[in-house]
Structures are given as C-alpha cells and as structure tokens.
Design an enzyme around this catalytic site. Structure first.
Site, mmCIF file in Angstrom:
data_model
loop_
_atom_site.group_PDB
_atom_site.id
_atom_site.type_symbol
_atom_site.label_atom_id
_atom_site.label_comp_id
_atom_site.label_asym_id
_atom_site.label_seq_id
_atom_site.Cartn_x
_atom_site.Cartn_y
_atom_site.Cartn_z
ATOM 1 N N CYS A 1 -25.484 7.797 2.519
ATOM 2 C CA CYS A 1 -24.729 9.004 2.833
ATOM 3 C C CYS A 1 -23.376 8.725 3.475
ATOM 4 C CB CYS A 1 -25.561 9.974 3.668
ATOM 5 S SG CYS A 1 -26.334 9.342 5.141
ATOM 6 N N GLN B 1 -20.306 9.755 11.296
ATOM 7 C CA GLN B 1 -20.405 9.654 12.761
ATOM 8 C C GLN B 1 -21.232 8.413 13.109
ATOM 9 O OE1 GLN B 1 -18.660 11.410 14.933
ATOM 10 N NE2 GLN B 1 -17.708 12.644 13.339
ATOM 11 N N LYS C 1 -19.720 8.134 3.850
ATOM 12 C CA LYS C 1 -18.572 8.238 2.938
ATOM 13 C C LYS C 1 -17.978 6.850 2.725
ATOM 14 C CE LYS C 1 -16.294 11.279 5.516
ATOM 15 N NZ LYS C 1 -15.283 12.219 6.029
ATOM 16 N N ASP D 1 -13.154 16.622 5.756
ATOM 17 C CA ASP D 1 -13.395 15.628 6.784
ATOM 18 C C ASP D 1 -13.222 16.301 8.155
ATOM 19 O OD1 ASP D 1 -13.409 13.075 8.145
ATOM 20 O OD2 ASP D 1 -11.219 13.219 8.205
ATOM 21 N N ARG D 2 -13.788 15.719 9.195
ATOM 22 C CA ARG D 2 -13.613 16.309 10.529
ATOM 23 C C ARG D 2 -12.483 15.615 11.306
ATOM 24 N NH1 ARG D 2 -17.852 15.626 15.406
ATOM 25 N NH2 ARG D 2 -16.282 14.147 16.104
ATOM 26 N N ASP D 3 -12.744 14.379 11.735
ATOM 27 C CA ASP D 3 -11.794 13.712 12.641
ATOM 28 C C ASP D 3 -10.471 13.396 11.936
ATOM 29 O OD1 ASP D 3 -13.721 13.759 14.669
ATOM 30 O OD2 ASP D 3 -14.606 11.889 13.951
HETATM 31 MG MG LIG Z 1 -10.983 11.386 9.346
HETATM 32 ZN ZN LIG Z 2 -25.732 7.623 6.386
#
Ligand SMILES: [Mg+2]
Ligand SMILES: [Zn+2]
Length: 184
Positions: free
Chosen positions: A106, A52, A108, A8-10
């Site tokens: 797509c 995002q 998550k 994961d990013r954030d």
């Molecule tokens: Mg996160």
């Molecule tokens: Zn999507």
C-alpha cells in the site's frame, strides 16, 4: 464511471512537518478548504492517500496516525462531506516497529490503498487525478493510469527536477487551489 481526485496530504493540503507527531500541530494550508470545496463542487470524489511511515519508524503511534486522520476529516467535512475517505500506509520495510516493518503493497507509489476502496475498475481515468508534491505521487498516478499533478508546495520545487527527468506527462501548479480552479 467515477471522477476522482486522489490527494496527497503532507506538502499538498498541509505543511510537510517531517513525521508530524501531534495532530494539534498540523498546519493545513489556508487555501486548502476552498480548494477541496471547488473540486467537490465540480463533481469529483476526493480521497486523501498518504504514506505515514512514521508509525513503522517509531516516530509516532498508530493511535496518533488515527488522530491525524480524524482531525483532517473533521476539518474538511465540517459543513459538507468533501473527503470520502482518508487512507494511510503506516508501513516501511526498514522500520523499527516489527508489526509495521515489512514491504507492504500500500505504500505509494503502489496502488494498494486505492485497491482497498475497490474502485479501480470504476475510475474514469481520463478525468481523474493524483495530486501531490513528490515523485511517488506522480508514479502513483502513472500506476493507476490517471493524470499526474505536481504542486509546488511542500517538496514540490525540490522534486520537480527529478520528475522532469522522467517522461511523465505531468501537470504543474503552484498549489492545490490553482489546480482546483483549472480543472473542468
Ligand atoms: Mg507529500
Ligand atoms: Zn503499507
């Protein structure tokens, strides 16, 4: 079979700034570079998988989302290629930007982003992980059949209770570096 760590990013590799709208303000955790280098050195492929929905919600443009992707790839791949690819979902079913506002497959915890890289049948599930700070990351791991890992950075502390109520076999670490050091 490929050993893969999906990150994961954030809240996992950088601070979760709630709809970051300028890549120059992204705060990557000080330990993240070392963590990714350790994971890579241990023979794992690394992918960043991030929702995002700010794009669908009109908080920032697709161009900005692309800039954030470029920024992350440039940061981590500056010496050697630590990240194979960075995939993001710009959609949300309740967005305001028509083009991105629908129920996609797509976002998550759905597996669509990972199906895009076409590795599902090749994943060494026993030795692969999804690492994130939210329940959706844990559920992505469950949906893929890989090991779920919660980090307590970002929303990790807040989400922990919700996650423990479900019966997932979750590994918990203070942060991504602790996870990197613990895997074989
Ligand atoms: Mg996160
Ligand atoms: Zn999507």
């Amino acid at each position: 079979m490929r050993k893969i760590v999906f990150l994961d990013r954030d809240g996992t590799i950088c601070e979760d700034s709630d709809y970051l709208d300028d890549f120059r303000k992204m705060k990557i955790f000080s330990f993240s570079y070392d963590a990714l280098a350790i994971i890579k050195n241990k023979g794992y492929e690394i992918y960043v998988i991030t929702n995002q929905s700010g794009v669908a919600k009109g908080k920032f443009s697709l161009e900005e989302a692309e800039n954030q992707k470029k920024f992350v790839l440039a940061y981590f791949n500056r010496e050697k290629k630590l990240i194979e690819d960075y995939l993001y979902c710009p959609h949300h079913k309740e967005g305001v930007v028509e083009k991105f506002s629908f129920e996609c497959n797509c976002r998550k915890p759905k597996t669509g982003m990972i199906e895009k890289i076409n590795t599902l049948s090749e994943i060494d599930r026993k030795n692969s992980y999804v690492v994130g700070d939210k329940l959706i990351d844990i559920e992505l791991a469950v949906n893929l059949g890989v090991n779920p890992v919660l980090v307590l950075t970002g929303y990790g502390n807040e989400e922990q209770k919700k996650i423990m109520e479900k019966d997932y076999n979750v590994l918990i670490f203070n942060n991504l570096l602790d996870f990197a050091n613990s895997i074989i």
